[in-house]
Write an enzyme that holds these catalytic residues in place. Structure first.
Site, mmCIF file in Angstrom:
data_model
loop_
_atom_site.group_PDB
_atom_site.id
_atom_site.type_symbol
_atom_site.label_atom_id
_atom_site.label_comp_id
_atom_site.label_asym_id
_atom_site.label_seq_id
_atom_site.Cartn_x
_atom_site.Cartn_y
_atom_site.Cartn_z
ATOM 1 N N ALA A 10 0.825 -1.212 0.000
ATOM 2 C CA ALA A 10 0.000 0.000 0.000
ATOM 3 C C ALA A 10 0.861 1.265 0.000
ATOM 4 O O ALA A 10 0.590 2.213 -0.741
ATOM 5 C CB ALA A 10 -0.934 -0.013 1.210
ATOM 6 N N VAL A 133 6.544 6.651 12.293
ATOM 7 C CA VAL A 133 5.793 6.958 13.516
ATOM 8 C C VAL A 133 4.587 7.821 13.187
ATOM 9 O O VAL A 133 4.731 8.944 12.706
ATOM 10 C CB VAL A 133 6.676 7.699 14.555
ATOM 11 C CG1 VAL A 133 5.866 8.020 15.804
ATOM 12 C CG2 VAL A 133 7.892 6.881 14.909
ATOM 13 N N GLY A 187 -11.331 -3.683 6.280
ATOM 14 C CA GLY A 187 -9.969 -3.417 5.834
ATOM 15 C C GLY A 187 -9.174 -2.590 6.825
ATOM 16 O O GLY A 187 -8.067 -2.153 6.547
ATOM 17 N N LYS A 205 6.984 1.896 17.358
ATOM 18 C CA LYS A 205 6.927 3.346 17.160
ATOM 19 C C LYS A 205 7.457 4.082 18.391
ATOM 20 O O LYS A 205 8.153 5.086 18.282
ATOM 21 C CB LYS A 205 5.497 3.770 16.838
ATOM 22 C CG LYS A 205 5.056 3.260 15.458
ATOM 23 C CD LYS A 205 3.553 3.334 15.271
ATOM 24 C CE LYS A 205 3.162 2.784 13.900
ATOM 25 N NZ LYS A 205 1.724 2.554 13.786
ATOM 26 N N GLY A 297 -2.248 3.898 6.448
ATOM 27 C CA GLY A 297 -2.883 3.998 5.134
ATOM 28 C C GLY A 297 -1.858 4.342 4.077
ATOM 29 O O GLY A 297 -0.860 5.004 4.373
#
Lengths: 313, 180
Positions: A10, A133, A187, A205, A297
């Site tokens: 992605a 992060v 999703g 992170k 995302g």
């Protein structure tokens, strides 16, 4: 700038798609088995169409992407723990060739930070990793511009999947398994969400934050990590009765790195809902700073990657 | 200390008030305490600091019997004083934690008494939720009172007993509340 993008998931895909808009060229795009390489600039659309059709982005081998001419390597292969390979090796190769590196892969900065910085010192290239992060949220660049020495601690909600699950459980009174299945349908959660719900992703992170804020040398093994996968709906109900809720909170403080479910005021700053992330920075002279936004995302993370690329210029 | 037939023992309490910045307001707030038999111990009048609504926070320490405290708070509210908190000062701070797991089967009452004895804490309130029966995974919310500055010790004691009984602790992120 000429970019070589490793990883066509992605994030890698989105970086390739958006690079032109930011005035950059894609010299190579590679996934784990193939690559499209052209020092003059590949046709991104065609490469992605080919991947959709044949499963390969191009005729070249993945190593060819690393060997071609580029100004910055975008490392967006999946995060791996321990030796952080093959990501770490990719970064090493690029730095040894005096190229810049922009990481979306958390492994090298979380697990081998000091070695990475050492390689960077010996190289004419530099390493940036904003995307590792908080996705699109400019956490690391804010710390950098404030000067890490003036930030005493960082904490926040750093995993959108876990946050989605907790906020849905609290809002609807549903059980963990039910909400997780729903998140997978939407999703929001991956087929294997273990890193998200067991706290590993948030911990990586926080380790990166601790490395940036402190003297480095933290790795996942130094973090105290607890997940949300054992929390029953009744825990959220009891919290709600008391005006509170539960969030998976990660902390990077001088005492170390800690991730776990914590009680927070129901309407407090940290009780973000859905997949939203938030990072609180405790500053020495300016109180508390809250940064929130989309923490994951493709296009979101690619935005952070390309912001890093721009900072290299 | 004295016993009273009407029940309960004489205890120290902290009552937190917010006063409008007008002459006579403080005196107005103190009258109900004396009128109801409370013994005023100290007043902390933070004249320099204001609440977001522009009120002055005042902390009053007093000694009284439990039913007197209720009457004092009721009278204060009636006279228009904003009472923010009226608690037991012996335990100035409170911490709320959740315990998750086989809370009941692992001897809940022993869990509570261990926390009380190990950390000089007092269990103020307990809520248990076991929607699938007490033999399944359940959750408990504990409100623990302790002396000021001792909340760290209390959560530490909770963590220890939880670890021994294989329970998960959900601790509060208390240090965050307030300043922004």
């Amino acid at each position: 700038m000429k970019l070589a993008i490793l990883g066509a998931g992605a994030v890698g895909r989105s970086v390739a798609e958006l690079a032109g808009e930011y005035g950059h060229e894609v010299a190579a795009l590679a996934d784990s088995t193939s690559a499209a390489v052209d020092p003059g600039g590949i046709d991104v659309e065609r490469a992605l169409a080919e991947k959709a059709q044949t499963g390969r982005v191009g005729a070249a081998a993945p190593e060819d992407a690393l060997g071609t001419e580029y100004d910055a390597l975008v490392e967006a292969t999946p995060t791996t723990l321990g030796d952080a390979q093959p990501g770490f090796g990719h970064v090493r190769t690029a730095l040894e060739r005096d190229r810049n590196v922009v990481l979306a892969n958390k492994g090298p900065v979380a697990e081998r930070y000091d070695e990475l910085r050492e390689l960077e010192r010996e190289s004419a290239g530099s390493v940036r990793f904003e995307a590792t992060v908080g996705g699109a949220i400019p956490v690391l660049s804010t710390i950098e511009s404030y000067d890490p020495a003036t930030i005493t601690a960082a904490r926040g909600v750093l995993n959108g999947t876990a946050n989605f699950v907790l906020s849905r459980m609290a809002a609807e009174g549903l059980g963990y398994e039910h909400v997780l299945a729903e998140a997978q349908d939407l999703g929001v959660a991956e087929a294997d969400p273990s890193f998200d719900v067991d706290g590993t992703d948030a911990a990586l992170k926080c380790v990166i934050l601790a490395n940036v804020l402190g003297t480095g040398n933290y790795s996942l093994a130094d973090a105290e990590v607890e997940g949300i996968d054992e929390l029953p709906g009744s825990a959220l109900e009891l919290a709600a009765e008391d005006g509170r809720t539960i969030r998976l909170i990660g902390e990077a403080t001088p005492e170390g790195v800690r991730v776990g479910p914590r009680l927070v005021p129901e309407n407090g700053t940290l009780a973000v809902t859905g997949t939203r992330n938030i990072v609180q920075l405790e500053t020495e002279h300016a109180g508390r700073l809250n940064l929130s936004g989309r923490g994951a995302g493709g296009p979101e993370t690619a935005t952070a990657v390309l912001a890093d690329v721009n900072r290299l210029e | 200390m004295s016993d009273d037939a009407s029940g309960g023992e004489l205890r120290a309490h902290t009552v937190r008030l917010e006063l409008v910045d007008e002459p006579g307001e403080l005196l107005n707030a103190l009258e109900p305490i004396a009128d109801n038999g409370g013994n005023l111990l100290s007043i902390f009048h933070e004249r320099g600091s204001l609440t977001p609504r522009g009120h002055i926070p005042v902390e009053v320490d007093l000694e009284c019997l439990p039913h007197q405290l209720d009457a004092i708070v009721a009278d204060l509210r009636e006279s228009g004083v904003n009472v923010i908190r009226a608690g037991t000062e012996r335990y100035g701070e409170e911490v709320t934690v959740l315990l998750v797991g086989h809370v009941v089967e692992t001897d809940f009452s022993e869990t509570l008494s261990t926390i009380e004895s190990d950390a000089a804490a007092s269990v103020v309130d307990v809520s248990l939720s076991a929607p699938n029966g007490t033999s399944d995974v359940s959750s408990a919310r504990l409100r623990l009172a302790t002396e000021p500055g001792k909340t760290g010790e209390v959560t530490e004691a909770v963590r220890e007993v939880a670890e021994r009984k294989d329970l998960q602790v959900v601790e509060p992120l208390t240090e965050l509340e307030g300043s922004a």
